[in-house]
Design a protein around this motif. Sequence first.
Motif, PDB file in Angstrom:
ATOM      1  N   GLU A  27      28.483  39.946  29.804  1.00 27.09           N
ATOM      2  CA  GLU A  27      28.557  38.850  29.868  1.00 27.09           C
ATOM      3  C   GLU A  27      27.303  38.402  30.997  1.00 27.09           C
ATOM      4  O   GLU A  27      27.425  38.859  31.959  1.00 27.09           O
ATOM      5  N   SER A  28      26.712  37.384  30.660  1.00 23.14           N
ATOM      6  CA  SER A  28      25.559  36.787  31.271  1.00 23.14           C
ATOM      7  C   SER A  28      25.705  35.362  31.571  1.00 23.14           C
ATOM      8  O   SER A  28      26.101  34.600  30.487  1.00 23.14           O
ATOM      9  N   TYR A  29      25.233  35.065  32.697  1.00 29.89           N
ATOM     10  CA  TYR A  29      25.478  33.582  33.059  1.00 29.89           C
ATOM     11  C   TYR A  29      24.359  32.693  33.167  1.00 29.89           C
ATOM     12  O   TYR A  29      23.140  33.726  33.311  1.00 29.89           O
ATOM     13  N   TYR A  66      29.962  28.232  35.169  1.00 30.41           N
ATOM     14  CA  TYR A  66      30.780  27.092  34.590  1.00 30.41           C
ATOM     15  C   TYR A  66      29.674  26.080  34.120  1.00 30.41           C
ATOM     16  O   TYR A  66      29.931  24.750  34.104  1.00 30.41           O
ATOM     17  N   SER A  67      28.787  26.629  33.640  1.00 30.47           N
ATOM     18  CA  SER A  67      27.489  25.529  33.150  1.00 30.47           C
ATOM     19  C   SER A  67      26.726  26.130  32.272  1.00 30.47           C
ATOM     20  O   SER A  67      26.538  27.424  32.274  1.00 30.47           O
ATOM     21  N   THR A  68      26.043  25.323  31.324  1.00 29.51           N
ATOM     22  CA  THR A  68      25.309  25.616  30.112  1.00 29.51           C
ATOM     23  C   THR A  68      23.989  25.206  30.363  1.00 29.51           C
ATOM     24  O   THR A  68      23.129  25.238  29.391  1.00 29.51           O
ATOM     25  N   PHE A  69      23.814  24.252  31.540  1.00 29.49           N
ATOM     26  CA  PHE A  69      22.520  23.426  31.663  1.00 29.49           C
ATOM     27  C   PHE A  69      22.235  23.560  33.105  1.00 29.49           C
ATOM     28  O   PHE A  69      23.281  23.631  33.984  1.00 29.49           O
ATOM     29  N   CYS A  70      21.030  23.606  33.788  1.00 26.11           N
ATOM     30  CA  CYS A  70      20.568  23.708  34.917  1.00 26.11           C
ATOM     31  C   CYS A  70      20.178  22.186  35.064  1.00 26.11           C
ATOM     32  O   CYS A  70      19.795  21.373  34.181  1.00 26.11           O
ATOM     33  N   MET A  71      20.158  21.629  36.062  1.00 26.88           N
ATOM     34  CA  MET A  71      20.027  20.307  36.760  1.00 26.88           C
ATOM     35  C   MET A  71      18.856  20.010  37.458  1.00 26.88           C
ATOM     36  O   MET A  71      18.736  21.000  38.812  1.00 26.88           O
ATOM     37  N   ARG A  72      18.068  19.206  37.682  1.00 27.80           N
ATOM     38  CA  ARG A  72      17.190  18.706  38.824  1.00 27.80           C
ATOM     39  C   ARG A  72      17.464  17.146  38.794  1.00 27.80           C
ATOM     40  O   ARG A  72      17.338  16.412  37.974  1.00 27.80           O
ATOM     41  N   ARG A  73      17.658  16.632  40.152  1.00 30.36           N
ATOM     42  CA  ARG A  73      17.837  15.394  40.391  1.00 30.36           C
ATOM     43  C   ARG A  73      16.633  15.018  41.448  1.00 30.36           C
ATOM     44  O   ARG A  73      16.490  15.538  42.502  1.00 30.36           O
ATOM     45  N   THR A 142      17.879  26.455  29.736  1.00 20.52           N
ATOM     46  CA  THR A 142      17.465  28.097  29.744  1.00 20.52           C
ATOM     47  C   THR A 142      17.371  28.528  31.172  1.00 20.52           C
ATOM     48  O   THR A 142      17.364  27.649  32.308  1.00 20.52           O
ATOM     49  N   ASN A 143      17.349  29.494  31.445  1.00 20.94           N
ATOM     50  CA  ASN A 143      17.272  30.322  32.857  1.00 20.94           C
ATOM     51  C   ASN A 143      16.231  29.839  33.552  1.00 20.94           C
ATOM     52  O   ASN A 143      14.967  29.992  33.358  1.00 20.94           O
ATOM     53  N   LEU A 144      16.192  29.167  34.752  1.00 17.55           N
ATOM     54  CA  LEU A 144      15.336  28.946  35.824  1.00 17.55           C
ATOM     55  C   LEU A 144      14.452  28.019  35.331  1.00 17.55           C
ATOM     56  O   LEU A 144      13.401  27.671  35.620  1.00 17.55           O
ATOM     57  N   CYS A 145      14.987  26.964  34.315  1.00 21.78           N
ATOM     58  CA  CYS A 145      14.242  26.002  33.938  1.00 21.78           C
ATOM     59  C   CYS A 145      14.061  24.627  34.723  1.00 21.78           C
ATOM     60  O   CYS A 145      13.325  23.888  34.519  1.00 21.78           O
ATOM     61  N   ASN A 146      14.855  24.654  35.708  1.00 26.58           N
ATOM     62  CA  ASN A 146      14.874  23.399  36.738  1.00 26.58           C
ATOM     63  C   ASN A 146      13.976  23.497  37.969  1.00 26.58           C
ATOM     64  O   ASN A 146      14.084  22.901  38.942  1.00 26.58           O
ATOM     65  N   SER A 147      12.896  24.413  37.496  1.00 31.83           N
ATOM     66  CA  SER A 147      11.939  24.477  38.694  1.00 31.83           C
ATOM     67  C   SER A 147      10.672  23.346  38.607  1.00 31.83           C
ATOM     68  O   SER A 147       9.737  23.569  39.635  1.00 31.83           O
ATOM     69  N   HIS A 159      15.741  30.791  24.792  1.00 26.71           N
ATOM     70  CA  HIS A 159      16.299  32.003  25.505  1.00 26.71           C
ATOM     71  C   HIS A 159      15.456  33.082  25.512  1.00 26.71           C
ATOM     72  O   HIS A 159      15.127  33.635  24.334  1.00 26.71           O
ATOM     73  N   HIS A 160      15.107  34.055  26.310  1.00 25.19           N
ATOM     74  CA  HIS A 160      14.119  35.064  26.084  1.00 25.19           C
ATOM     75  C   HIS A 160      15.020  36.197  25.584  1.00 25.19           C
ATOM     76  O   HIS A 160      14.519  36.827  24.872  1.00 25.19           O
ATOM     77  N   THR A 161      16.233  36.170  25.624  1.00 26.60           N
ATOM     78  CA  THR A 161      16.955  37.438  24.957  1.00 26.60           C
ATOM     79  C   THR A 161      17.163  37.130  23.641  1.00 26.60           C
ATOM     80  O   THR A 161      17.168  38.175  22.829  1.00 26.60           O
ATOM     81  N   ASP A 162      17.135  35.841  22.975  1.00 30.41           N
ATOM     82  CA  ASP A 162      17.073  35.616  21.763  1.00 30.41           C
ATOM     83  C   ASP A 162      16.074  36.048  21.238  1.00 30.41           C
ATOM     84  O   ASP A 162      15.880  36.601  19.950  1.00 30.41           O
TER      85      ASP A 162
END
Length: 180
Positions: A27-29, A66-73, A142-147, A159-162
Amino acid sequence: MMCKHGTLVLKFGFIVVILLQLASLTESYLVCYECTVHPPSSHSNQTARLCSKFDASAHFQVECPYSTFCMRRSFKLDLKDGKTVNAVERGCASQKYQYQSFYDGKWHAEEAVEDKVYRPGCYPAEQLGLKTPTTEYCYCPTNLCNSAKSTQEYGTGFHHTDTMAVIIVFNAVKYIRSLR
């Protein structure tokens, strides 16, 4: 009777299947960057991750169960002295849905992830039905995409794993065909 290459192909295929099943069982988040404008309360048990100190290091990385998206405001803060400051907050998109279910004669608290709430991209707050005209929300899956420092840096990621799974399967098939 099976030839030497046939046995090797079966063993290799078995190993690939086992590895792919193990990868799907872990299980990876989603991992996102998290930072806030205000420091956490001294009474809370939260780590201080101020956006003013954001450097895209591991200190700012959090798992998002509990999320499938990263957010940047991105938004503007009007200070008391009449100055305006541009600010950014980062974190996991709010997708946790809590509800009550009745079974076994009792009410039980349940949790779910609303995965169809957001679409990748950046949106002005008023487009999302919010009354904050100087605020923009950006969502990415995707992982760390909100930088990203600007909205132009948000692209369609994957996704890199895909990608790794596709490469492994492709090479496995190529190897098996070379044995024929």
